[in-house]
Design a protein around this motif. Structure first.
Motif, PDB file in Angstrom:
ATOM      1  N   PHE A  49       0.760  -1.098  -0.028  1.00  0.00           N
ATOM      2  CA  PHE A  49       0.069  -0.127   0.024  1.00  0.00           C
ATOM      3  C   PHE A  49       0.789   1.240  -0.031  1.00  0.00           C
ATOM      4  N   PRO A  50       1.454   1.684  -1.018  1.00  0.00           N
ATOM      5  CA  PRO A  50       2.168   2.844  -1.347  1.00  0.00           C
ATOM      6  C   PRO A  50       1.437   4.084  -0.820  1.00  0.00           C
ATOM      7  N   GLU A  51       2.122   5.201  -0.336  1.00  0.00           N
ATOM      8  CA  GLU A  51       1.588   6.522  -0.011  1.00  0.00           C
ATOM      9  C   GLU A  51       2.276   7.467  -0.908  1.00  0.00           C
ATOM     10  N   SER A  52       3.252   7.267  -1.720  1.00  0.00           N
ATOM     11  CA  SER A  52       3.835   8.443  -2.380  1.00  0.00           C
ATOM     12  C   SER A  52       4.448   7.764  -3.766  1.00  0.00           C
ATOM     13  N   THR A  53       4.717   8.721  -4.880  1.00  0.00           N
ATOM     14  CA  THR A  53       5.404   8.344  -5.908  1.00  0.00           C
ATOM     15  C   THR A  53       6.788   7.737  -5.630  1.00  0.00           C
ATOM     16  N   ALA A  54       7.408   8.364  -4.529  1.00  0.00           N
ATOM     17  CA  ALA A  54       8.699   7.804  -4.336  1.00  0.00           C
ATOM     18  C   ALA A  54       8.659   6.261  -3.839  1.00  0.00           C
ATOM     19  N   GLU A  55       7.536   6.035  -2.973  1.00  0.00           N
ATOM     20  CA  GLU A  55       7.513   4.650  -2.587  1.00  0.00           C
ATOM     21  C   GLU A  55       7.192   3.753  -3.789  1.00  0.00           C
ATOM     22  N   VAL A  56       6.249   4.261  -4.877  1.00  0.00           N
ATOM     23  CA  VAL A  56       6.004   3.337  -5.830  1.00  0.00           C
ATOM     24  C   VAL A  56       7.313   3.014  -6.863  1.00  0.00           C
ATOM     25  N   GLN A  57       7.899   4.208  -6.927  1.00  0.00           N
ATOM     26  CA  GLN A  57       9.211   4.024  -7.664  1.00  0.00           C
ATOM     27  C   GLN A  57      10.162   3.036  -7.017  1.00  0.00           C
ATOM     28  N   ALA A  58      10.375   3.023  -5.951  1.00  0.00           N
ATOM     29  CA  ALA A  58      11.223   2.271  -4.999  1.00  0.00           C
ATOM     30  C   ALA A  58      10.473   0.642  -5.123  1.00  0.00           C
ATOM     31  N   ILE A  59       9.309   0.391  -5.009  1.00  0.00           N
ATOM     32  CA  ILE A  59       8.710  -0.650  -5.274  1.00  0.00           C
ATOM     33  C   ILE A  59       8.909  -1.387  -6.586  1.00  0.00           C
ATOM     34  N   VAL A  60       8.383  -0.534  -7.753  1.00  0.00           N
ATOM     35  CA  VAL A  60       8.703  -0.961  -9.052  1.00  0.00           C
ATOM     36  C   VAL A  60      10.207  -1.290  -9.254  1.00  0.00           C
ATOM     37  N   SER A  61      11.006  -0.604  -8.885  1.00  0.00           N
ATOM     38  CA  SER A  61      12.811  -0.890  -9.082  1.00  0.00           C
ATOM     39  C   SER A  61      12.961  -2.126  -8.541  1.00  0.00           C
ATOM     40  N   LEU A  62      12.259  -2.462  -7.155  1.00  0.00           N
ATOM     41  CA  LEU A  62      13.051  -3.686  -6.585  1.00  0.00           C
ATOM     42  C   LEU A  62      12.062  -4.700  -7.323  1.00  0.00           C
ATOM     43  N   CYS A  63      11.064  -4.686  -7.884  1.00  0.00           N
ATOM     44  CA  CYS A  63      10.543  -5.655  -8.670  1.00  0.00           C
ATOM     45  C   CYS A  63      11.229  -5.848  -9.884  1.00  0.00           C
ATOM     46  N   ARG A  64      11.353  -4.913 -10.559  1.00  0.00           N
ATOM     47  CA  ARG A  64      12.571  -5.090 -11.706  1.00  0.00           C
ATOM     48  C   ARG A  64      13.580  -5.802 -11.472  1.00  0.00           C
ATOM     49  N   ASP A  65      14.469  -5.545 -10.245  1.00  0.00           N
ATOM     50  CA  ASP A  65      15.608  -6.091  -9.865  1.00  0.00           C
ATOM     51  C   ASP A  65      15.299  -7.747  -9.756  1.00  0.00           C
ATOM     52  N   LEU A  66      14.279  -8.053  -9.103  1.00  0.00           N
ATOM     53  CA  LEU A  66      13.875  -9.506  -8.893  1.00  0.00           C
ATOM     54  C   LEU A  66      13.102 -10.031  -9.881  1.00  0.00           C
ATOM     55  N   ARG A  67      12.837  -9.303 -11.101  1.00  0.00           N
ATOM     56  CA  ARG A  67      11.833  -9.850 -12.037  1.00  0.00           C
ATOM     57  C   ARG A  67      10.517 -10.315 -11.659  1.00  0.00           C
ATOM     58  N   LEU A  68       9.799  -9.519 -10.842  1.00  0.00           N
ATOM     59  CA  LEU A  68       8.498  -9.796 -10.207  1.00  0.00           C
ATOM     60  C   LEU A  68       7.470  -9.012 -10.835  1.00  0.00           C
ATOM     61  N   PRO A  69       6.584  -9.703 -11.059  1.00  0.00           N
ATOM     62  CA  PRO A  69       5.218  -9.062 -11.733  1.00  0.00           C
ATOM     63  C   PRO A  69       4.649  -7.855 -11.036  1.00  0.00           C
ATOM     64  N   VAL A  70       4.363  -6.770 -11.469  1.00  0.00           N
ATOM     65  CA  VAL A  70       3.645  -5.463 -10.624  1.00  0.00           C
ATOM     66  C   VAL A  70       2.241  -5.385 -11.065  1.00  0.00           C
TER      67      VAL A  70
END
Length: 469
Positions: A49-70
């Motif tokens: 449950f993100p609360e900011s664009t910065a958090e979304v950016q960090a989550i998407v970047s993590l999923c990219r690194d781990l090759r996880l669906p978003v």
């Protein structure tokens, strides 16, 4: 999660970003795996449950690194499995990003976070003299409405989401943040990225801000319902109203079966024959003129009199009943689920399509009430079925297949507003042909790892060996 990424490790990494706002609790996962659709639930592995664009950016970047669906998630009202986690992964529930960031009343626009719902937005705007008119029925989130290119009951007057989104902030699959436009009402600067992401269903990036066009609240509003002897007479009236240039705000069709459900659910007490629901916006004199013209056109087709709803309470009761047609339809068969269709055809072909469809319903022995935004050629059927009954589900799917093919043959579309999701992927090539290959190229360029809401809109292209890539 995928075999090479333990769930505990992912939760720990997400906790570093959002603290306790990441969950793999079974109830939370189940809530994010289902929708209003008949499709089976497909829950994610983790909900965050993100609360900011910065958090979304960090989550998407993590999923990219781990090759996880978003998988972005709004209010969960989608009807074609648009937010189903087909390959598991991380669901981004945008509900906490629900702020109004800036109201520019002089320019008639507003900038919001994607999790705000349309009713909450309009409540916030009430004292400005402005409102946001897109009304898909459900109290959907603005981000979800943008992602599915939603429209609804007032599209005939105010357009759809593609006409009312001025710009977006988007987190791309590689973690970059882009803005697709400034606030100017028009621009010829480069590719129209705003409209690329409007309707992309989260397959190209995660929307984190939306700038919307607003409209003046009308001085006067009047609503009416009119009964008709048959479906064709109602549709012909709607076509005449549009072709005569009456700027009606809403014009909705409900067939006799749906009216029976409405009476069961909302206790309207109206005749169980086809009806048109109208709404008129403007000055008092202009509204009266629109209504008079529409009433005359209805009478020419055998309309059985107008019932007016002029007070706010009467209008609210009328349109609340219309907005709850899903539940009204389900009242016809308690315990059933609804396969909700969504075709749209050129308005001149609407009567032809609806009459042929009504005959198909009768021959199929299905219970399938009709409700339509007939002012722009879009109509829905609620095909009531038991999804656990294979024969019944097969019969309903065969009917839907014929309906969509009929609409496309009449130069229409498989979906006027619900989107493709995974429920209508097989119809897209029939409708758009090689344009689907161009979509795949765009997807590959912006999301080369295929992590953004995978399995939606189109299937992967076959490789030279006959396999999917």
């Amino acid at each position: 999660m995928t075999a090479h990424v333990p769930k505990d490790m992912v939760l720990a990494r997400l906790a570093d970003i959002v603290g306790p706002r990441a969950s793999s609790a079974s109830g939370v996962l189940a809530d994010h795996g289902r929708s209003e659709a008949y499709h089976p639930a497909r829950p994610p592995d983790v909900v965050v449950f993100p609360e900011s664009t910065a958090e979304v950016q960090a989550i998407v970047s993590l999923c990219r690194d781990l090759r996880l669906p978003v998988v972005p998630f709004g209010a969960g009202t989608s009807l074609e499995g648009n937010a189903a986690a087909l390959k598991g992964g991380v669901c981004l529930d945008m509900g906490r990003m629900n702020a109004v960031l800036a109201v520019n009343a002089e320019d008639m626009d507003v900038r919001v976070q994607p999790g705000i719902t349309r009713k909450t937005l309009n409540a916030h705007l009430r004292d400005t003299g402005l409102f946001f008119p897109i009304d898909p029925g459900a109290d959907a989130s603005i981000g979800g409405m943008a992602s599915t290119r939603a429209s609804g009951t007032m599209a005939v007057r105010y357009g759809t989401m593609k006409d009312n989104v001025l710009g977006l902030e988007v987190v791309l699959a590689d973690g970059r943040i882009i803005r697709t436009a400034q606030r100017a009402r028009k621009s010829a600067a480069g590719y129209d990225l705003t409209r690329l992401f409007v309707g992309a269903e989260g397959t190209l990036g995660v929307i984190t801000e939306v700038t919307l066009k607003l409209h003046p609240q009308p001085e006067a509003i009047s609503s009416a319902v009119c009964a008709f002897p048959n479906l064709e007479a109602a549709v012909n009236t709607a076509i005449s109203v549009i072709q005569c240039g009456v700027p009606v705000a809403r014009i909705e069709l409900l067939d006799a079966v749906m009216m029976r459900g409405m009476n069961l659910h909302a206790k309207l007490g109206l005749p169980e024959v086809p009806h048109l629901f109208f709404e008129f916006h403007g000055s008092k004199a202009y509204v009266a003129e629109q209504a008079e013209t529409t009433q005359a056109l209805a009478q020419e087709e055998g309309g059985l009199g107008f019932a007016w709803a002029t007070t706010p309470e009467e209008r609210s009761r009328l349109w609340h009943a219309r907005d709850n047609t899903l539940y009204a339809g389900l009242a016809l068969r308690p315990g059933a689920k609804a396969m909700i269709t969504d075709v749209c055809v050129p308005i001149s072909r609407l009567a032809e399509c609806l009459v042929a469809t009504a005959a198909d319903i009768e021959e199929s022995g299905l219970v399938a009430p009709v409700v339509g935004h007939v002012g722009d050629g879009n109509f829905h059927l609620l095909v009531l079925l038991d999804p656990d009954n294979p024969q019944e589900l097969s019969r309903a799917k065969a009917f839907n297949d014929r309906l969509v093919r009929r609409a496309i043959a009449l130069e229409g579309t498989s979906t006027g507003e619900h989107g493709i999701g995974f429920g209508k992927m097989d119809f897209l090539p029939l409708e758009l042909g090689e344009a689907v290959d161009a979509m795949r190229l765009v997807k590959g360029a912006l999301d080369p790892l295929g992590i953004m809401n995978p399995g939606k809109i189109f299937r992967p292209a076959p490789s030279s060996h006959g396999e999917t890539q």
